[in-house]
Design a protein around this motif. Sequence first.
Motif, PDB file in Angstrom:
ATOM      1  N   GLY A 275      -1.244   1.800 -15.081  1.00 53.92           N
ATOM      2  CA  GLY A 275      -0.815   2.585 -13.938  1.00 53.92           C
ATOM      3  C   GLY A 275      -1.834   3.626 -13.512  1.00 53.92           C
ATOM      4  O   GLY A 275      -2.038   3.854 -12.319  1.00 53.92           O
ATOM      5  N   VAL A 276      -2.498   4.268 -14.480  1.00 55.71           N
ATOM      6  CA  VAL A 276      -3.553   5.235 -14.142  1.00 55.71           C
ATOM      7  C   VAL A 276      -4.676   4.531 -13.397  1.00 55.71           C
ATOM      8  O   VAL A 276      -5.194   5.031 -12.390  1.00 55.71           O
ATOM      9  N   ALA A 277      -5.039   3.351 -13.872  1.00 56.33           N
ATOM     10  CA  ALA A 277      -6.080   2.571 -13.198  1.00 56.33           C
ATOM     11  C   ALA A 277      -5.658   2.244 -11.773  1.00 56.33           C
ATOM     12  O   ALA A 277      -6.452   2.366 -10.822  1.00 56.33           O
ATOM     13  N   GLY A 278      -4.396   1.834 -11.602  1.00 54.74           N
ATOM     14  CA  GLY A 278      -3.910   1.514 -10.274  1.00 54.74           C
ATOM     15  C   GLY A 278      -3.876   2.722  -9.360  1.00 54.74           C
ATOM     16  O   GLY A 278      -4.189   2.634  -8.172  1.00 54.74           O
ATOM     17  N   ASN A 279      -3.527   3.870  -9.924  1.00 57.33           N
ATOM     18  CA  ASN A 279      -3.469   5.102  -9.141  1.00 57.33           C
ATOM     19  C   ASN A 279      -4.826   5.442  -8.547  1.00 57.33           C
ATOM     20  O   ASN A 279      -4.951   5.725  -7.349  1.00 57.33           O
ATOM     21  N   PHE A 280      -5.857   5.410  -9.369  1.00 56.58           N
ATOM     22  CA  PHE A 280      -7.187   5.745  -8.872  1.00 56.58           C
ATOM     23  C   PHE A 280      -7.798   4.613  -8.057  1.00 56.58           C
ATOM     24  O   PHE A 280      -8.656   4.849  -7.200  1.00 56.58           O
ATOM     25  N   LEU A 281      -7.340   3.379  -8.290  1.00 58.21           N
ATOM     26  CA  LEU A 281      -7.748   2.274  -7.436  1.00 58.21           C
ATOM     27  C   LEU A 281      -7.298   2.523  -6.007  1.00 58.21           C
ATOM     28  O   LEU A 281      -8.050   2.312  -5.046  1.00 58.21           O
ATOM     29  N   ALA A 282      -6.066   3.009  -5.848  1.00 57.31           N
ATOM     30  CA  ALA A 282      -5.567   3.320  -4.509  1.00 57.31           C
ATOM     31  C   ALA A 282      -6.423   4.392  -3.846  1.00 57.31           C
ATOM     32  O   ALA A 282      -6.775   4.291  -2.665  1.00 57.31           O
ATOM     33  N   GLY A 283      -6.778   5.440  -4.603  1.00 49.67           N
ATOM     34  CA  GLY A 283      -7.620   6.493  -4.038  1.00 49.67           C
ATOM     35  C   GLY A 283      -8.974   5.979  -3.600  1.00 49.67           C
ATOM     36  O   GLY A 283      -9.571   6.494  -2.649  1.00 49.67           O
ATOM     37  N   ALA A 284      -9.465   4.925  -4.277  1.00 50.10           N
ATOM     38  CA  ALA A 284     -10.782   4.372  -3.941  1.00 50.10           C
ATOM     39  C   ALA A 284     -10.738   3.458  -2.714  1.00 50.10           C
ATOM     40  O   ALA A 284     -11.669   3.455  -1.907  1.00 50.10           O
ATOM     41  N   VAL A 285      -9.659   2.681  -2.575  1.00 44.67           N
ATOM     42  CA  VAL A 285      -9.628   1.688  -1.493  1.00 44.67           C
ATOM     43  C   VAL A 285      -9.088   2.247  -0.187  1.00 44.67           C
ATOM     44  O   VAL A 285      -9.415   1.723   0.884  1.00 44.67           O
ATOM     45  N   ILE A 286      -8.250   3.301  -0.255  1.00 34.53           N
ATOM     46  CA  ILE A 286      -7.756   3.894   0.990  1.00 34.53           C
ATOM     47  C   ILE A 286      -8.935   4.507   1.738  1.00 34.53           C
ATOM     48  O   ILE A 286      -9.676   5.319   1.225  1.00 34.53           O
ATOM     49  N   GLY A 287      -9.113   4.113   2.964  1.00 34.72           N
ATOM     50  CA  GLY A 287     -10.263   4.535   3.757  1.00 34.72           C
ATOM     51  C   GLY A 287     -11.296   3.443   3.901  1.00 34.72           C
ATOM     52  O   GLY A 287     -12.090   3.461   4.839  1.00 34.72           O
TER      53      GLY A 287
END
Length: 408
Positions: A275-287
Amino acid sequence: MAGSDQHTSPSTRVPRPLPPAAATSAGGWPAVLAVASAVFTVTATETMPIGLLPEMAADLRVSEGTIGLTVTLYGVFAGLLAPVLTAATRRLDRKRLLIVILAVFVAGNVLTATATNCTWLMLVRLLVGFIHGVLWAIVASIAVRLVPANLSVRATAVVFSGISLASVIGVPLGTMVGQWLNWRAAFWGLAVCSALALGATAVLMPAMPPRGGVFLSDLPRLLRRGNLRAALAVTAVVVIAHYAAYTYVTPFLLRNVGLAPGMIGSLLLCFGVAGVAGNFLAGAVIGRMTLRTVVIGLIAGTGVSLALLLAAGTWQPGAVAFLLSWGIAYSALPVALQTLIFRSVPHAREAATSLYVLSFNVSIALGALAGSVALDRSGPSMVMTTAVALCAVALLLATFLRREECGA
């Protein structure tokens, strides 16, 4: 997320503008981490019964489904009261409000740890849920005010990482403590964590006067925005799907996959790491791609993972792999959905977020309720089947999101 962090109400009753000096970001990353610690302790408090269903049910002499309803009560009060309490506290400094919220969590966890029967437990969960929704209504708008505007999505991802870290540390560690000692010790630990988060907030977070205001009369006007309605509908259905499955994932892993009880805490720990990986994945791909595409992709990933977990049966390596892919996909959604809410109504973030909190938390309750009914009547397989079907509905609803209002 929109570049500006102004939170003016759509109502004509707009408070006096802040002076220019107060409009700049303050607090920085230490304050963001303090807010993330608050999110961690709040999320761990909400979800702790998930890993302790058998122990709590046996001690209090009720069914596992009944203990699952403590998550339901919590979510109902958090969601339904979020708009009301956010409006009632619109004039309070956000730092002081967050400290009050955390003080309630300290007391609530102490009272939970000392519960002598299920009625006591239910009443305490109701009390804590009462204040929970206010935190979710303000926490994202606090995060974007603590850093420069160009770092707002990253700050949101860091704050929301508290959700995933609660899965990584809170629920698994609480499950292990519950198995080694007893479930009450896990809630005593949460009381300590709540006190530490309170102290960090008091020391690291700057004074934060409210911006704009949430008036209940404004909310129907916001709901006329088609993209906001679609975003809230997507949120509701996908959250129901997730919590129908996750609230009762322990019985599923024990009965359907055939895992040993001693492995559950470790697997929930791995779920949280994913889940932590997914959380920061979202921050990376948004934009980097349209937000509509991100949301659709994450919902599809969640649904496919749940379907494969159900199909894996007693194939334990496959079940573990699909459990982790579920954790990655779903845990990225809160960042994406909160950003979607901000972009749908950039001029009224706290008001829109109060509706998001209502949708999210009532859906947690409905998910736990749906899972409870499915578990008690048909067993863990029906819980997962229900979740997969709901993910398909959420995917359909996501196609109604307007690309132009989602942003790049």
